[in-house]
Each structure stands twice: as C-alpha cells, then as structure tokens.
Motif scaffolding. Structure first.
Motif, PDB file in Angstrom:
ATOM      1  N   GLU A  89      28.467 -13.073  -3.913  1.00 30.50           N
ATOM      2  CA  GLU A  89      28.895 -14.201  -4.732  1.00 30.50           C
ATOM      3  C   GLU A  89      29.564 -15.249  -3.852  1.00 30.50           C
ATOM      4  O   GLU A  89      30.338 -14.923  -2.946  1.00 30.50           O
ATOM      5  N   GLY A  90      29.221 -16.509  -4.100  1.00 30.44           N
ATOM      6  CA  GLY A  90      29.806 -17.609  -3.353  1.00 30.44           C
ATOM      7  C   GLY A  90      29.005 -18.026  -2.131  1.00 30.44           C
ATOM      8  O   GLY A  90      29.252 -19.082  -1.561  1.00 30.44           O
TER       9      GLY A  90
ATOM     10  N   ALA B 160      19.451 -14.792  -8.614  1.00 33.26           N
ATOM     11  CA  ALA B 160      20.410 -15.234  -7.597  1.00 33.26           C
ATOM     12  C   ALA B 160      21.592 -15.958  -8.243  1.00 33.26           C
ATOM     13  O   ALA B 160      22.748 -15.748  -7.859  1.00 33.26           O
ATOM     14  N   LYS B 161      21.312 -16.806  -9.219  1.00 36.69           N
ATOM     15  CA  LYS B 161      22.402 -17.515  -9.905  1.00 36.69           C
ATOM     16  C   LYS B 161      23.302 -16.532 -10.650  1.00 36.69           C
ATOM     17  O   LYS B 161      24.526 -16.675 -10.639  1.00 36.69           O
TER      18      LYS B 161
ATOM     19  N   LEU C 146      25.287 -16.851  -6.564  1.00 35.97           N
ATOM     20  CA  LEU C 146      24.852 -17.527  -5.341  1.00 35.97           C
ATOM     21  C   LEU C 146      24.560 -19.000  -5.600  1.00 35.97           C
ATOM     22  O   LEU C 146      24.132 -19.378  -6.695  1.00 35.97           O
ATOM     23  N   THR C 147      24.766 -19.824  -4.587  1.00 37.39           N
ATOM     24  CA  THR C 147      24.313 -21.207  -4.609  1.00 37.39           C
ATOM     25  C   THR C 147      22.861 -21.165  -4.159  1.00 37.39           C
ATOM     26  O   THR C 147      22.545 -20.560  -3.132  1.00 37.39           O
ATOM     27  N   VAL C 148      21.961 -21.799  -4.935  1.00 39.22           N
ATOM     28  CA  VAL C 148      20.530 -21.700  -4.666  1.00 39.22           C
ATOM     29  C   VAL C 148      19.945 -23.045  -4.253  1.00 39.22           C
ATOM     30  O   VAL C 148      20.075 -24.044  -4.962  1.00 39.22           O
ATOM     31  N   ILE C 149      19.299 -23.025  -3.086  1.00 39.07           N
ATOM     32  CA  ILE C 149      18.531 -24.166  -2.593  1.00 39.07           C
ATOM     33  C   ILE C 149      17.074 -23.719  -2.565  1.00 39.07           C
ATOM     34  O   ILE C 149      16.774 -22.600  -2.151  1.00 39.07           O
TER      35      ILE C 149
END
Length: 195
Positions: free
Chosen positions: A144-145, A165-166, A170-173
């Motif tokens: 997380e993060g 992932a979200k 998580l930050t998702v690109i």
C-alpha cells in the motif's frame, strides 16, 4: 454427462471432442458443482497445442477448461464452508482442470462464493486472470502506498489488474489504446501515459 475433452495435442488445429462420460463422484473434501459457465483463456489454447505438457503432463483424453462458475450440488462430509445451491467459482488447480463439463468435482479449498453482483458469464471470466494478478502482486511484494506501472492497461489483463492494484492501495500508472482511456480511468487509474 457431456464433457469437452482434448483427445490429442495439435499445434495448428485446436479441437475438443464432446463426449458422454460418467458424472464425477466426490471425496470427503470435495464439492460436486453443476457448471453454469466456463471461461476460455489463452492457457486453454496452449494446453490444446501441447505447449504446457512439460509443466503438466496431462493424460489424454482430458477434460478441458481452467475456470468456471456453477452451483453446489453435493458436498463431502468434511466440507463445512459450502452448502447446496450456493453459487461458486474457481480457477482449477493445474493438475485437475476440467471446467468444460456439465459437472465437476472440486477440492473445497479451490472454491470461492460468487458475489451477487456478478452474472454467471462475468464470474466465469474472473478466476484465472484475477489469481494471476494476485500472485504477481504477491511476488512483487506490492505494498500500500507504492506505485505500479501496468503496461497495456486497456487490455483484458489490465482491466483486472487495475482495480485489484487500487484495492491494495497502490498508485496505478498505465498506458494502452487511447480509445479505451476513459474506461480504464473509471477503474481508478491515477495516470494514463498517452504517447
């Protein structure tokens, strides 16, 4: 019961044979499920072509299919977490596939209850891809993060990877087909790279 079986491996001609076989009997730790829908994946094609026989040497004929949704018809006497009539789904263990059949005997540990908001067809398309994503995130030790880049997020695997992932914080690109950018942004993507 009817089942779709691989009877031979063939690199150019993927075929299964519909045949009548005996309905499976369950062990004390298994559940008998009446299959309502089964997912079809590239893995099924790879198995048909013999591309995984070094990893899992299936004995032919062999019932095809790796993931399914169905209804519990019978439970083994050691099974405590499922009951008759429940909707369940699974990504079957590699050594005991067989989702392309009217009934399947499944170890209860491989099953999960289907959320009410999913149709049978939607639910049948989830287990293999979702489990693959969960295993990949576990191997990556995703926390997380942290930030993750999901290449080709507008494809089928990306469409599953992004919300998982979200949900893990998580930050998702991602990147992918610009025509589908809004769809993946709605899944929670933090940044879409448009080259």
């Amino acid at each position: 019961m009817k089942a779709a079986q691989h009877t031979r491996y063939h690199k150019e001609n993927i075929t299964v044979t519909i045949t009548e076989i005996e309905k499976p009997k369950i062990s004390s730790e298994q559940v008998l499920v009446r299959v309502k829908a089964a997912g079809v994946n590239p893995l099924d094609n790879m198995i048909s072509r013999g591309e995984v026989k070094l990893i899992v040497p299936y004995s032919l004929p062999q019932i095809a299919g790796n993931e399914f949704v169905g209804v519990v018809e019978e439970v083994g006497n050691q099974v405590k977490n499922f009951k008759l009539g429940e909707r369940v789904f699974a990504r079957l263990p590699l050594d005991s596939i067989g989702a392309f059949a009217e009934y399947i005997a499944v170890d209860s540990k491989a099953l999960a209850k289907v959320p009410e908001y999913l149709s049978d067809v939607e639910a049948a398309a989830i287990p293999l891809t979702a489990l693959t994503i969960m295993q990949a995130l576990e191997l990556m030790k995703a926390e997380e993060g942290k930030t993750i880049f999901i290449s080709g997020g507008t494809g089928g695997v990306g469409g599953m990877a992004i919300p998982i992932a979200k949900a893990k914080g998580l930050t998702v690109i991602t990147n992918g087909d610009v025509a589908n950018k809004e769809r993946v942004m709605a899944l929670g993507v933090d940044r879409f790279i448009d080259l």
